[in-house]
Design a protein around this motif. Structure first.
Motif, PDB file in Angstrom:
ATOM      1  N   SER A  62       6.113  10.124  -0.449  1.00  0.00           N
ATOM      2  CA  SER A  62       5.558   8.796  -0.174  1.00  0.00           C
ATOM      3  C   SER A  62       6.664   7.753  -0.212  1.00  0.00           C
ATOM      4  CB  SER A  62       4.456   8.449  -1.169  1.00  0.00           C
ATOM      5  OG  SER A  62       4.988   8.331  -2.468  1.00  0.00           O
ATOM      6  N   VAL A  63       6.489   6.710   0.554  1.00  0.00           N
ATOM      7  CA  VAL A  63       7.514   5.675   0.691  1.00  0.00           C
ATOM      8  C   VAL A  63       6.973   4.357   0.162  1.00  0.00           C
ATOM      9  CG1 VAL A  63       8.903   4.351   2.326  1.00  0.00           C
ATOM     10  CG2 VAL A  63       8.621   6.812   2.627  1.00  0.00           C
TER      11      VAL A  63
ATOM     12  N   ASP B  92       9.778   8.782  -2.543  1.00  0.00           N
ATOM     13  CA  ASP B  92       9.566   9.584  -3.742  1.00  0.00           C
ATOM     14  C   ASP B  92       9.836  11.046  -3.408  1.00  0.00           C
ATOM     15  OD1 ASP B  92       6.991  11.091  -5.407  1.00  0.00           O
ATOM     16  OD2 ASP B  92       8.478   9.932  -6.517  1.00  0.00           O
ATOM     17  N   GLU B  93      10.739  11.659  -4.164  1.00  0.00           N
ATOM     18  CA  GLU B  93      11.147  13.036  -3.848  1.00  0.00           C
ATOM     19  C   GLU B  93       9.991  14.011  -3.950  1.00  0.00           C
ATOM     20  OE1 GLU B  93      15.855  13.182  -5.129  1.00  0.00           O
ATOM     21  OE2 GLU B  93      14.512  14.832  -5.580  1.00  0.00           O
TER      22      GLU B  93
ATOM     23  N   VAL C 260       0.859  -1.180   0.000  1.00  0.00           N
ATOM     24  CA  VAL C 260       0.000   0.000   0.000  1.00  0.00           C
ATOM     25  C   VAL C 260       0.894   1.227   0.000  1.00  0.00           C
ATOM     26  CG1 VAL C 260      -0.171   0.056   2.519  1.00  0.00           C
ATOM     27  CG2 VAL C 260      -1.929   1.163   1.145  1.00  0.00           C
ATOM     28  N   ARG C 261       0.472   2.269  -0.679  1.00  0.00           N
ATOM     29  CA  ARG C 261       1.244   3.503  -0.719  1.00  0.00           C
ATOM     30  C   ARG C 261       0.608   4.546   0.182  1.00  0.00           C
ATOM     31  NH1 ARG C 261       1.582   6.333  -5.742  1.00  0.00           N
ATOM     32  NH2 ARG C 261       3.341   7.356  -4.773  1.00  0.00           N
TER      33      ARG C 261
ATOM     34  N   TRP D  52      13.765   3.348 -12.727  1.00  0.00           N
ATOM     35  CA  TRP D  52      12.393   3.002 -12.351  1.00  0.00           C
ATOM     36  C   TRP D  52      11.726   4.164 -11.626  1.00  0.00           C
ATOM     37  CZ3 TRP D  52      16.346  -0.581 -10.952  1.00  0.00           C
ATOM     38  CH2 TRP D  52      16.335  -1.804 -11.643  1.00  0.00           C
ATOM     39  N   SER D  53      10.416   4.240 -11.738  1.00  0.00           N
ATOM     40  CA  SER D  53       9.652   5.222 -10.980  1.00  0.00           C
ATOM     41  C   SER D  53       9.704   4.864  -9.497  1.00  0.00           C
ATOM     42  CB  SER D  53       8.195   5.250 -11.439  1.00  0.00           C
ATOM     43  OG  SER D  53       7.377   5.913 -10.495  1.00  0.00           O
ATOM     44  N   THR D  54      10.046   5.842  -8.653  1.00  0.00           N
ATOM     45  CA  THR D  54      10.056   5.580  -7.217  1.00  0.00           C
ATOM     46  C   THR D  54       8.639   5.514  -6.651  1.00  0.00           C
ATOM     47  OG1 THR D  54      10.288   7.944  -6.803  1.00  0.00           O
ATOM     48  CG2 THR D  54      12.299   6.637  -6.815  1.00  0.00           C
ATOM     49  N   ALA D  55       7.687   6.002  -7.421  1.00  0.00           N
ATOM     50  CA  ALA D  55       6.302   5.994  -6.943  1.00  0.00           C
ATOM     51  C   ALA D  55       5.606   4.674  -7.269  1.00  0.00           C
ATOM     52  CB  ALA D  55       5.524   7.152  -7.546  1.00  0.00           C
ATOM     53  N   THR D  56       5.883   4.137  -8.453  1.00  0.00           N
ATOM     54  CA  THR D  56       5.124   2.967  -8.906  1.00  0.00           C
ATOM     55  C   THR D  56       5.985   1.756  -9.213  1.00  0.00           C
ATOM     56  OG1 THR D  56       5.258   3.591 -11.219  1.00  0.00           O
ATOM     57  CG2 THR D  56       3.433   4.523  -9.947  1.00  0.00           C
TER      58      THR D  56
END
Lengths: 111, 199
Positions: free
Chosen positions: B129-130, B124-125, B32-33, B160-164
């Motif tokens: 969010s982690v 994510d900068e 979960v984000r 890679w995207s740090t969010a997804t």
């Protein structure tokens, strides 16, 4: 370790309700009921169901959610392969759990 | 947590059933984000939102508890917290029977932490969010970095995207998200006193 686990489990489960009671003018709740879990004491401070779980969640698109959410409102976001859903933690502070289904899989969103 | 059918009691931290007919069983934890409404809307415009009755105030009803460093749990805590303050936020996960936690303060400074060369916890900068991901073979043991573009393995030219975890550049599969628990240090440490802390 289990003792601390159980005590903190109850803290995590019920801290939001406890804080809400402390911050309002609600009547005092009864003394905690002590029981044993795996030999360690568990403190029950609320009746089951006192914090209402969400059993039949309803979801809306962002076009409708814009009037119900602040931009900075923190969310728990579930990103599936077929769908993605967001759950406000400010809203979950009052419910603590949502029974939902994501990509056909039953899930429990807990806070 | 309590299931309605058997009234068994379950831990929110690791999904283990502690008492009742289902004692010993464990729920699968899914990733979960933690993000914000604006960021989620931007990242996933086709997503849907749990409805709620009203807009409400722009803060949690329990903001007083979150803001007070001395309030830890219902009954308060008296414990040797060792390396962090009780209300410091950590991001916890397990590999086998070993628990790990990464301090939020560490991620704010370094942006990511590798766990046992098998996983990466990354902030994510843009949103703060982690997320946590399994590392693919080409990234294990390699130097990683986080840039404005994403999580990078420079030697392999993969981003890679740090969010997804989606691939932004390079020939590599998307990163597989893993569950990471956001918790106060006092709570995580209570459950996992032998945790390896990155701080």
């Amino acid at each position: 370790m289990v003792k601390r686990l159980v005590a903190v489990l109850i803290c995590l489960l019920l801290v939001s309700a406890s804080v809400a009671a402390e911050d309002s003018d609600k009547p005092k709740r009864p003394e905690p009921v002590k029981t044993l879990i795996q030999g360690d004491t568990m403190y029950t401070v609320l009746e089951p169901g006192a914090i209402p779980a969400i059993f039949d969640p309803t979801f809306i698109p962002f076009s409708a959610a814009d009037s119900l959410y602040h931009d900075e409102e923190p969310l728990l976001a579930m990103v599936g392969t077929q769908e993605s859903r967001g759950y406000s933690t400010w809203h979950l502070d009052r419910h603590e759990i949502v029974n939902d289904v994501l990509d056909g899989r039953p899930i429990a969103i807990t806070w | 947590m309590q299931d309605m059918e058997t009234k068994s009691l379950w831990s929110q931290i690791n999904g283990e059933c502690l008492e009742g007919d289902l004692k010993g069983k464990r729920l699968d934890q899914v990733a979960v984000r933690h993000t914000t409404y604006a960021e989620f809307k931007s990242d996933f415009p086709e997503a849907v939102m749990l409805t709620k009755p009203e807009l409400g105030p722009a803060q949690s009803p329990y903001q007083n508890y979150f803001d007070d460093p001395s309030r830890m749990g219902i009954f308060g805590r008296v414990m040797d917290l060792q390396k962090l303050e009780g209300k410091d936020k950590v991001f916890g996960l397990s590999i086998g029977n070993q628990a790990y936690a990464v301090a939020e303060s560490y991620l704010k400074e370094h942006h990511f932490a590798t766990i046992g060369e098998k996983m990466v916890v990354v902030m994510d900068e843009k949103s703060g969010s982690v997320s946590a991901f399994n590392l693919p073979e080409e990234a294990k043991g390699e130097k990683l970095s986080v840039t404005a573009d994403g999580l990078t393995v420079p030697i392999a030219n993969v981003v890679w995207s740090t969010a997804t975890g989606a691939v932004i550049n390079g020939d590599s599969p998307a990163l597989e998200p893993v569950s990471v628990v956001t918790a106060y240090w006092f709570a995580w440490f209570s459950f996992f006193p032998e945790t390896v802390l990155v701080h």
